[in-house]
Motif scaffolding. Structure first.
Motif, PDB file in Angstrom:
ATOM      1  N   ASP A 133      29.508 111.806 112.585  1.00  0.00           N
ATOM      2  CA  ASP A 133      28.976 112.400 113.807  1.00  0.00           C
ATOM      3  C   ASP A 133      29.763 113.653 114.194  1.00  0.00           C
ATOM      4  O   ASP A 133      29.194 114.650 114.661  1.00  0.00           O
ATOM      5  N   GLY A 134      31.081 113.589 114.006  1.00  0.00           N
ATOM      6  CA  GLY A 134      31.896 114.759 114.305  1.00  0.00           C
ATOM      7  C   GLY A 134      31.540 115.941 113.421  1.00  0.00           C
ATOM      8  O   GLY A 134      31.487 117.089 113.871  1.00  0.00           O
ATOM      9  N   ALA A 135      31.304 115.671 112.139  1.00  0.00           N
ATOM     10  CA  ALA A 135      30.900 116.735 111.210  1.00  0.00           C
ATOM     11  C   ALA A 135      29.554 117.328 111.619  1.00  0.00           C
ATOM     12  O   ALA A 135      29.324 118.531 111.525  1.00  0.00           O
ATOM     13  N   VAL A 176      41.733 119.757 112.733  1.00  0.00           N
ATOM     14  CA  VAL A 176      41.721 118.740 111.674  1.00  0.00           C
ATOM     15  C   VAL A 176      42.443 117.491 112.192  1.00  0.00           C
ATOM     16  O   VAL A 176      43.645 117.327 111.992  1.00  0.00           O
ATOM     17  N   PRO A 177      41.726 116.617 112.905  1.00  0.00           N
ATOM     18  CA  PRO A 177      42.365 115.390 113.401  1.00  0.00           C
ATOM     19  C   PRO A 177      42.521 114.378 112.271  1.00  0.00           C
ATOM     20  O   PRO A 177      41.737 114.376 111.304  1.00  0.00           O
ATOM     21  N   PRO A 178      43.508 113.508 112.363  1.00  0.00           N
ATOM     22  CA  PRO A 178      43.698 112.506 111.304  1.00  0.00           C
ATOM     23  C   PRO A 178      42.663 111.389 111.405  1.00  0.00           C
ATOM     24  O   PRO A 178      42.065 111.163 112.456  1.00  0.00           O
ATOM     25  N   LEU A 179      42.517 110.695 110.276  1.00  0.00           N
ATOM     26  CA  LEU A 179      41.601 109.558 110.225  1.00  0.00           C
ATOM     27  C   LEU A 179      42.361 108.229 110.329  1.00  0.00           C
ATOM     28  O   LEU A 179      41.830 107.237 110.820  1.00  0.00           O
ATOM     29  N   TYR A 231      41.356 105.674 113.270  1.00  0.00           N
ATOM     30  CA  TYR A 231      40.838 106.275 114.497  1.00  0.00           C
ATOM     31  C   TYR A 231      39.319 106.409 114.409  1.00  0.00           C
ATOM     32  O   TYR A 231      38.788 107.023 113.484  1.00  0.00           O
ATOM     33  N   LYS A 232      38.626 105.805 115.382  1.00  0.00           N
ATOM     34  CA  LYS A 232      37.180 105.977 115.440  1.00  0.00           C
ATOM     35  C   LYS A 232      36.802 107.264 116.159  1.00  0.00           C
ATOM     36  O   LYS A 232      35.682 107.732 116.042  1.00  0.00           O
TER      37      LYS A 232
END
Length: 701
Positions: A552-554, A581-584, A634-635
């Motif tokens: 969804d973020g993409a 660029v947040p971590p996953l 992280y969701k």
């Protein structure tokens, strides 16, 4: 030409002795600006093209296939062609050879209804003679009738020079000299002239780039003609040489000029029309008699609509550029507006009560080359910048109107789709214009939108300096709360958006402006949109898209990039758009001593993809380091606390930003056009092809 020779204050002292008559080329030297516009570089360039245009006229008649232009190191200019050559026999009335007559008499030449030229760039018959009058020396050689005939002039006076160069001793003398034999089929003209520095300014010089542009343009306008340019003014280096030849004509020229991606193919229209013109004709008794003459005007037009906003319309008369337009451009534009309005209403893109589209809407994104050819065109002045032949308006309008209507109503599959795309582009341009006008009116009334300054949900920064200020466009209100605590309020501003914004790839400008999220983004950045976007007015040095590290973020990032690509493209071109660029995942190490002053990164490891997570866990196991299980995934950004968000995504000391290039946004726009556009067939093909590569085990049962 009559002129005063002295200032006379007393009327009784003013008599015929104060008048002087300037004979022949003397008038040109006395008032050169009347003939070439100025005595600076522009006027010098005009002289060069007067000679070149004579060769071009031969090419227009099909008699010349090659023109060579040489800029010599001594400041002289040489023009060579393989045309028919200037006549060398004696003209019976003047008793002068044709070459001498053309080079020494104003308004003498083969362009006065004799049938030698059906279309030409020169029509006043002053070009060669004016250049001759303003040249310190001019040499001409003509190949005709099996011989090379030569003649020289000094400031318009025929004669012979004792040596090479303009400063050699000169003896006045009339007549041609045969200097060698050539094959009877060999014809052509060679002219070399040295500009007179008594006339031209000291710093007047010929610009190579200007010559190359005009040579390229002329080669486009006459398919099959080769124009070779050689510049020997290179300070000891090898001469610069370039040849131009284009067999595609103005259709190829239109594609060369177009700066953007095409909406439709290059349209090439040709036609002709007849008109009657009353002109003074010299009869056998030497009297000028008004006579009705039948004329033919040929029209050749190439045009192409593109995705951009700028319009480029080049107009020509007998290959001579008319930069200020004239009657032929008026006819072209009249036909465009009339036919496009008719077809928009026929296609229901304009309703009965809608205002018609205007010229500005039709010309948006249009690149066009409009050429007409006719004998003795009526120009405004010798510099030929505006066509005045009134019949051109009617004939060009008829030809373009007929051909354009045929294209826009075509039932052929490819042409029908392109015609629809053109009509939709014009309709959208009209909507954008009306929306912009409404916005200006709204601003004048200082309504609520204007007086409220910026959206209330904007969390602005204190700094106004572009070198540091950053605008984070944040997905969701939950992430906004954490981002407020994580940001540096000195230079980091936040603008939250609610989920997925409008897909502007398949929406009109009016729909985009009505969308609250899109309008807020444009308003906060403060630099306008589309053609009116002014990057210097942007309120922030960087735009950073901050969305979740999931599908969804993409999706949201792609929507935002499509908006920026279509309406704020200069920001992309300037490298001022980034993606955070947040971590996953976050791995918490359990066997790290909590030393005083220890850095957070000593205890936590962040990964940005599943493959990176697997590699990191294997490395930790090899090193014997333990970690807390399960690993936190992280969701969304809202799951991070302020310290984690600052450490990984917002703090310039630790974060990673991905700069978005124009190619990235272009690719995003293409993907959206494929997946969410109006064309169904390409999307069906994409899904069918992708289904074969899908791993069924990854689908939830």
């Amino acid at each position: 030409m009559t002129a005063l020779t002295a200032d006379v204050h007393d009327p009784e002292d003013y008599s015929a002795r104060h008048l002087s008559v300037l004979e022949g080329l003397e008038a040109v030297r006395k008032r050169p600006g009347m003939y070439i516009g100025s005595t600076d570089s522009r006027g010098l360039t005009h002289c060069m093209w007067e000679i070149i245009d004579n060769s071009v006229d031969e090419a227009l008649g099909g008699h010349c296939t090659r023109i060579d232009v040489v800029l010599h190191a001594d400041g002289s200019v040489e023009v060579r062609d393989n045309g028919r050559g200037i006549p060398v026999d004696v003209e019976p009335r003047s008793g002068l050879p044709g070459v001498e007559l053309v080079m020494t008499k104003l308004h003498a030449g083969g362009k006065f209804g004799s049938g030698s030229y059906t279309a030409s760039g020169g029509l006043h018959g002053v070009g060669a003679s004016v250049v001759n009058a303003l040249a310190m020396r001019l040499d001409i050689e003509v190949d005709r009738q099996g011989h090379t005939h030569a003649m020289s002039f000094k400031r318009g006076i025929p004669g012979t020079f004792a040596d090479k160069g303009p400063d050699a001793a000169f003896r006045p003398a009339s007549g041609l000299t045969q200097i060698r034999r050539v094959a009877k089929k060999v014809t052509g003209v060679r002219i070399r002239f040295w500009p007179d520095r008594q006339i031209f300014l000291k710093d007047a010089e010929l610009a190579r780039e200007s010559l190359l542009d005009r040579a390229r343009q002329t080669a486009f306008l006459i398919p099959g003609l080769t124009i070779a340019v050689r510049d020997e003014r290179t300070d000891g280096e090898a001469p610069y040489e370039e040849d131009f030849r284009f067999d595609g004509g103005i259709g190829e020229f239109c594609g060369y000029l177009a700066p953007d991606e095409p909406v439709a193919q290059v349209l090439h229209f040709q036609g002709e029309g007849q008109f009657t013109e009353t002109v003074p004709v010299l009869d056998d008794n030497g009297h000028m008699t008004p006579t009705d003459v039948d004329r033919r005007l040929d029209v050749d037009v190439a045009m192409r609509w593109g995705t951009g906003y700028e319009s480029t319309v080049r107009t020509f008369v007998n290959v001579i550029a008319t930069p200020k337009g004239g009657t032929h451009q008026a006819g072209f534009e009249r036909a465009l507006v009339r036919v496009v309005n008719d077809q928009l209403r026929a296609a229901k893109l304009l309703k009965a009560n809608d205002d018609p589209v205007v010229k500005e809407d039709v010309l948006e994104g249009l690149t066009a080359v409009v050429t007409v050819r006719l004998p003795e065109p009526q120009f405004e002045g010798q510099t030929k910048e505006i066509l005045g032949t009134s019949a051109a308006t009617r004939i060009v309008s008829q030809v373009v109107g007929k051909e354009l209507r045929a294209f826009l109503t075509s039932t052929k599959r490819g042409e029908k789709q392109q015609a629809r795309a053109v009509l939709e582009k014009v309709a959208n341009a009209a909507k954008a214009r009306l929306a912009a006008r409404q916005q200006r009116e709204t601003q004048r009334r200082k309504n609520a939108l204007e007086s409220s300054a910026l959206p209330a949900k904007l969390v602005d920064c204190r700094s106004e300096g572009l070198d540091r200020s950053e605008l984070f466009i944040v997905e969701g209100d939950s992430a906004l709360g954490t981002a407020k605590l994580a940001r540096d309020s000195e230079f980091q501003a936040l603008l939250p958006i609610r989920g997925k914004i409008l897909n502007v790839q398949k929406s009109s400008v009016a729909d985009m402006l009505k969308n609250a999220e899109c309008a807020a983004i444009l308003q906060v950045i403060g630099a306008g949109s589309g053609r009116s976007f002014d990057i210097d007015a942007a309120r922030y040095g960087r735009i950073i898209l901050m969305a979740d590290a999931d599908v969804d973020g993409a999706h949201i990032r792609t929507l935002l990039l499509t908006l920026i690509y279509r309406y704020m493209r200069p920001m992309l071109e300037a490298g001022r758009v980034y993606a955070a660029v947040p971590p996953l995942h976050r791995i918490e190490l359990t066997n790290v001593r909590k030393k005083r002053g220890a850095k957070p990164e000593d205890r936590y490891i962040y990964t940005y993809s599943d493959s990176e997570l697997r590699r990191t866990l294997l490395e930790l196991e090899k090193k014997g380091k333990s970690y807390k299980e399960p690993v936190q995934r992280y969701k969304g950004l809202g799951e991070m606390d302020a310290d984690q968000l600052a450490e990984t995504t917002m703090d310039p000391r630790f974060r990673t930003l991905r700069r978005i290039q124009v190619e990235h946004a272009d690719e995003a726009a293409k993907v959206f056009d494929l997946l969410m556009g109006n064309e169904v067939a390409p999307r069906r093909e994409f899904i069918a092809k992708g289904a074969q590569e899908l791993d069924l085990a990854r689908i939830d049962s």
